[in-house]
Each structure stands twice: as structure tokens, then as C-alpha cells.
Design a protein around this motif. Structure first.
Motif, PDB file in Angstrom:
ATOM      1  N   GLU A   1       0.843  -1.187   0.000  1.00  0.00           N
ATOM      2  CA  GLU A   1       0.000   0.000   0.000  1.00  0.00           C
ATOM      3  C   GLU A   1       0.881   1.240   0.000  1.00  0.00           C
ATOM      4  N   LEU A   2       0.640   2.110  -0.967  1.00  0.00           N
ATOM      5  CA  LEU A   2       1.338   3.385  -0.985  1.00  0.00           C
ATOM      6  C   LEU A   2       0.802   4.265   0.136  1.00  0.00           C
ATOM      7  N   MET A   3       1.722   4.880   0.898  1.00  0.00           N
ATOM      8  CA  MET A   3       1.306   5.776   1.985  1.00  0.00           C
ATOM      9  C   MET A   3       1.537   7.242   1.607  1.00  0.00           C
ATOM     10  N   PHE A   4       2.762   7.582   1.311  1.00  0.00           N
ATOM     11  CA  PHE A   4       3.117   8.971   1.036  1.00  0.00           C
ATOM     12  C   PHE A   4       4.086   9.040  -0.142  1.00  0.00           C
ATOM     13  N   VAL A   5       4.015  10.188  -0.830  1.00  0.00           N
ATOM     14  CA  VAL A   5       4.944  10.470  -1.911  1.00  0.00           C
ATOM     15  C   VAL A   5       5.503  11.861  -1.714  1.00  0.00           C
ATOM     16  N   TYR A   6       6.819  11.989  -1.879  1.00  0.00           N
ATOM     17  CA  TYR A   6       7.476  13.286  -1.834  1.00  0.00           C
ATOM     18  C   TYR A   6       8.265  13.482  -3.117  1.00  0.00           C
ATOM     19  N   ASN A   7       8.252  14.709  -3.611  1.00  0.00           N
ATOM     20  CA  ASN A   7       9.044  15.069  -4.772  1.00  0.00           C
ATOM     21  C   ASN A   7       9.738  16.390  -4.479  1.00  0.00           C
ATOM     22  N   PHE A   8      11.063  16.389  -4.573  1.00  0.00           N
ATOM     23  CA  PHE A   8      11.824  17.601  -4.235  1.00  0.00           C
ATOM     24  C   PHE A   8      11.385  18.163  -2.875  1.00  0.00           C
ATOM     25  N   LYS A   9      11.286  17.282  -1.910  1.00  0.00           N
ATOM     26  CA  LYS A   9      10.970  17.590  -0.500  1.00  0.00           C
ATOM     27  C   LYS A   9       9.510  17.964  -0.262  1.00  0.00           C
ATOM     28  N   GLU A  10       8.722  18.078  -1.295  1.00  0.00           N
ATOM     29  CA  GLU A  10       7.335  18.462  -1.116  1.00  0.00           C
ATOM     30  C   GLU A  10       6.434  17.220  -1.169  1.00  0.00           C
ATOM     31  N   GLN A  11       5.506  17.158  -0.227  1.00  0.00           N
ATOM     32  CA  GLN A  11       4.584  16.025  -0.230  1.00  0.00           C
ATOM     33  C   GLN A  11       3.591  16.198  -1.368  1.00  0.00           C
ATOM     34  N   THR A  12       3.511  15.207  -2.230  1.00  0.00           N
ATOM     35  CA  THR A  12       2.592  15.259  -3.356  1.00  0.00           C
ATOM     36  C   THR A  12       1.414  14.315  -3.181  1.00  0.00           C
ATOM     37  N   GLU A  13       1.515  13.428  -2.220  1.00  0.00           N
ATOM     38  CA  GLU A  13       0.408  12.498  -2.021  1.00  0.00           C
ATOM     39  C   GLU A  13       0.382  11.968  -0.602  1.00  0.00           C
ATOM     40  N   ASN A  14      -0.803  11.961  -0.037  1.00  0.00           N
ATOM     41  CA  ASN A  14      -1.092  11.297   1.233  1.00  0.00           C
ATOM     42  C   ASN A  14      -2.264  10.380   0.929  1.00  0.00           C
ATOM     43  N   ASN A  15      -2.001   9.086   0.944  1.00  0.00           N
ATOM     44  CA  ASN A  15      -3.002   8.134   0.485  1.00  0.00           C
ATOM     45  C   ASN A  15      -3.950   7.753   1.623  1.00  0.00           C
ATOM     46  N   SER A  16      -4.613   8.771   2.177  1.00  0.00           N
ATOM     47  CA  SER A  16      -5.597   8.555   3.253  1.00  0.00           C
ATOM     48  C   SER A  16      -4.989   7.818   4.438  1.00  0.00           C
ATOM     49  N   VAL A  17      -3.797   8.233   4.802  1.00  0.00           N
ATOM     50  CA  VAL A  17      -3.097   7.585   5.908  1.00  0.00           C
ATOM     51  C   VAL A  17      -3.526   8.243   7.226  1.00  0.00           C
ATOM     52  N   PRO A  18      -3.783   7.456   8.268  1.00  0.00           N
ATOM     53  CA  PRO A  18      -4.167   8.042   9.567  1.00  0.00           C
ATOM     54  C   PRO A  18      -3.100   8.992  10.089  1.00  0.00           C
ATOM     55  N   SER A  19      -3.551   9.964  10.852  1.00  0.00           N
ATOM     56  CA  SER A  19      -2.639  11.010  11.319  1.00  0.00           C
ATOM     57  C   SER A  19      -1.629  10.508  12.345  1.00  0.00           C
ATOM     58  N   ARG A  20      -1.785   9.316  12.850  1.00  0.00           N
ATOM     59  CA  ARG A  20      -0.779   8.760  13.762  1.00  0.00           C
ATOM     60  C   ARG A  20       0.528   8.432  13.018  1.00  0.00           C
ATOM     61  N   PHE A  21       0.496   8.509  11.696  1.00  0.00           N
ATOM     62  CA  PHE A  21       1.692   8.415  10.866  1.00  0.00           C
ATOM     63  C   PHE A  21       1.982   9.807  10.322  1.00  0.00           C
ATOM     64  N   SER A  22       3.172  10.321  10.606  1.00  0.00           N
ATOM     65  CA  SER A  22       3.510  11.675  10.188  1.00  0.00           C
ATOM     66  C   SER A  22       4.835  11.651   9.443  1.00  0.00           C
ATOM     67  N   PRO A  23       4.826  11.904   8.132  1.00  0.00           N
ATOM     68  CA  PRO A  23       6.074  11.880   7.380  1.00  0.00           C
ATOM     69  C   PRO A  23       6.804  13.212   7.451  1.00  0.00           C
ATOM     70  N   GLU A  24       8.104  13.136   7.193  1.00  0.00           N
ATOM     71  CA  GLU A  24       8.924  14.343   7.128  1.00  0.00           C
ATOM     72  C   GLU A  24      10.023  14.116   6.100  1.00  0.00           C
ATOM     73  N   CYS A  25      10.242  15.116   5.262  1.00  0.00           N
ATOM     74  CA  CYS A  25      11.271  15.004   4.229  1.00  0.00           C
ATOM     75  C   CYS A  25      12.116  16.273   4.252  1.00  0.00           C
ATOM     76  N   PRO A  26      13.169  16.299   5.056  1.00  0.00           N
ATOM     77  CA  PRO A  26      13.968  17.517   5.199  1.00  0.00           C
ATOM     78  C   PRO A  26      14.799  17.861   3.962  1.00  0.00           C
ATOM     79  N   ASN A  27      15.135  16.857   3.183  1.00  0.00           N
ATOM     80  CA  ASN A  27      15.860  17.077   1.925  1.00  0.00           C
ATOM     81  C   ASN A  27      15.602  15.883   1.015  1.00  0.00           C
ATOM     82  N   SER A  28      16.082  15.949  -0.194  1.00  0.00           N
ATOM     83  CA  SER A  28      15.760  14.905  -1.173  1.00  0.00           C
ATOM     84  C   SER A  28      16.383  13.555  -0.848  1.00  0.00           C
ATOM     85  N   SER A  29      17.322  13.525   0.093  1.00  0.00           N
ATOM     86  CA  SER A  29      17.999  12.272   0.411  1.00  0.00           C
ATOM     87  C   SER A  29      17.439  11.561   1.628  1.00  0.00           C
TER      88      SER A  29
END
Lengths: 115, 116
Positions: A44-72
Motif C-alpha cells: 500500500e502506498l502511503m506517502f509520496v514526496y518530490n523535491f521535498k514536497e509532499q505530493t500524495e497522502n493516500n488517506s493515511v491516519p494522522s498517527r503516521f507523520s512523514p517528514e522530508c527535510p531534503n531529497s535524500s
């Protein structure tokens, strides 16, 4: 497989704990993904980030919190999880989201057990 | 909607025999199809992909896949199976260009067991 690393490889946590999963890619990619793999279910896809920006949240519960400080680097912060959240969490990266032929490369995953 | 189906939960073959792992797809537009393999306690490893061109795609570890547009299939094949090929195999399709994110949609996986 060493192009995408994930830590920790195994994690056991209680429902009231707060923990974080870490993913790092050494491939120079710009897009990163979180997937959840549960027994007997498709990935199941949860989240997608592109160039540090979140482009998709696949209806994931808020108890999961992603963070992408840089592209790596990509993190998945966990809090007040439920036992049904126990699964293998996979991180992946690809060159970017524009190239439709880009291959995604996966890390080894973090095996999460919620007690 | 995009989807892939892997009709077999498990495929059993003897070492040295040819193997086939089946995949069918449903997409709007041109399909971009992938095969991945997962060994126990490991992440997914890319095997091969079909974008355009020859219907027979060659990939890693001696695997190949045949794209059949009329049958909407993308079956994974290997002429001679090895015990070390035993693993979980996933077929995947990429969502169409233009949708937010180009992440993969996976089938449920097929366990390949090769006996010596």
C-alpha cells in the motif's frame, strides 16, 4: 540494495510510544515514497514526496507523520499506533515524478511490531 | 482504474525446469509494467520493466517477461529455474503520467518455490 537504507531494521513499540523510521537514499533521486506491506495484502502506498514536497497522502491516519527535510532523507514519525499497524514499512526512491519510466528502488524495510 | 492481478498465490517448479509467474493488467493508455522480487526479510529488488518496444524484455538474474497487449498480460519467465530463485514476486503497473505521483500499483504477489 545499499542505494536505499532504512533504520532501524526491526522495531517493537507499545501503543503509547513515539518512534521514528528513517530512510536515506544515496542515488541522487528526487522522489521518495513510503509503502506499507502487511501479510496477505498488496503493498500500500502511503506517502509520496518530490523535491521535498509532499505530493500524495493516500488517506493515511494522522498517527503516521512523514517528514522530508531534503531529497535524500525521509522519516516516518509514529505515535499512538495500533496493533494492526504492525507491518513491514518500505521506503523507495526514484529519479523524480515526471519521468514515467523511472524505476523505483527500495530499501530493506523496517519490521514494525506494535504491542 | 489501474490494476494488476497475479492469479497464483504460489508456483512450484523443479530446479532446471522453466518457470512462469503470471500477471495481467488493466490500464488506461499505455502500460508501464514492472517486476520485482522480494527475498525473506529483504526489500523489493527490481528485475525488469516494459515501457515500449520489444515485447520480450530481459532483466536481471536470467529473468525475462513477455508483454502481450491483446491478452493484457506480462508474464515473468525463466528458462531454467534455480533453487535460489525461490522468493516472492510482485508485478506492478505505474499510474498514468499526469496523476499526482507516479507511484506503483502492486499485485498481491506470487510465492515461487523451486525444489532441488
Amino acid at each position: 540494495e545499499t542505494g536505499v537504507t532504512q533504520t532501524p531494521r526491526h522495531l517493537v513499540m507499545g501503543m503509547t510510544n513515539k518512534k521514528s523510521l528513517k530512510c536515506e537514499q544515496h542515488l541522487g533521486h528526487n522522489a521518495m515514497y513510503w509503502y506499507k506491506q502487511s501479510a496477505k495484502k498488496p503493498l500500500e502506498l502511503m506517502f509520496v514526496y518530490n523535491f521535498k514536497e509532499q505530493t500524495e497522502n493516500n488517506s493515511v491516519p494522522s498517527r503516521f507523520s512523514p517528514e522530508c527535510p531534503n531529497s535524500s532523507h525521509l522519516f516516518l514519525h509514529l505515535h499512538t499506533l495500533q496493533p494492526e499497524d504492525s507491518a513491514l514499512y518500505l521506503c523507495a526512491s526514484s529519479q523524480d515524478l515526471v519521468g514515467s519510466t523511472d524505476t523505483q528502488y527500495f530499501g530493506p524495510g523496517t519490521r514494525l511490531t506494535v504491542l | 482504474a489501474q490494476s494488476v492481478a497475479q492469479p497464483e498465490d504460489q508456483v512450484n517448479v523443479a530446479e532446471g525446469n522453466p518457470l512462469t509467474v503470471k500477471c495481467t493488467y488493466s490500464v488506461s493508455g499505455n502500460p508501464y509494467l514492472f517486476w520485482y522480487v522480494q527475498y525473506p526479510n529483504r526489500g523489493l529488488q527490481f528485475l525488469l520493466k516494459y515501457i515500449t518496444g520489444d515485447n520480450l524484455v530481459k532483466g536481471s538474474y536470467g529473468f525475462e517477461a513477455e508483454f502481450n497487449k491483446s491478452q493484457t498480460s506480462f508474464h515473468l519467465k525463466k528458462p531454467s529455474a534455480l533453487v535460489s530463485d525461490s522468493a516472492l514476486y510482485f508485478c506492478a503497473v505505474r499510474r498514468p503520467y499526469g496523476q499526482a505521483g507516479t507511484a506503483l500499483i502492486f499485485g498481491k504477489g506470487t510465492t515461487l518455490s523451486v525444489s532441488s
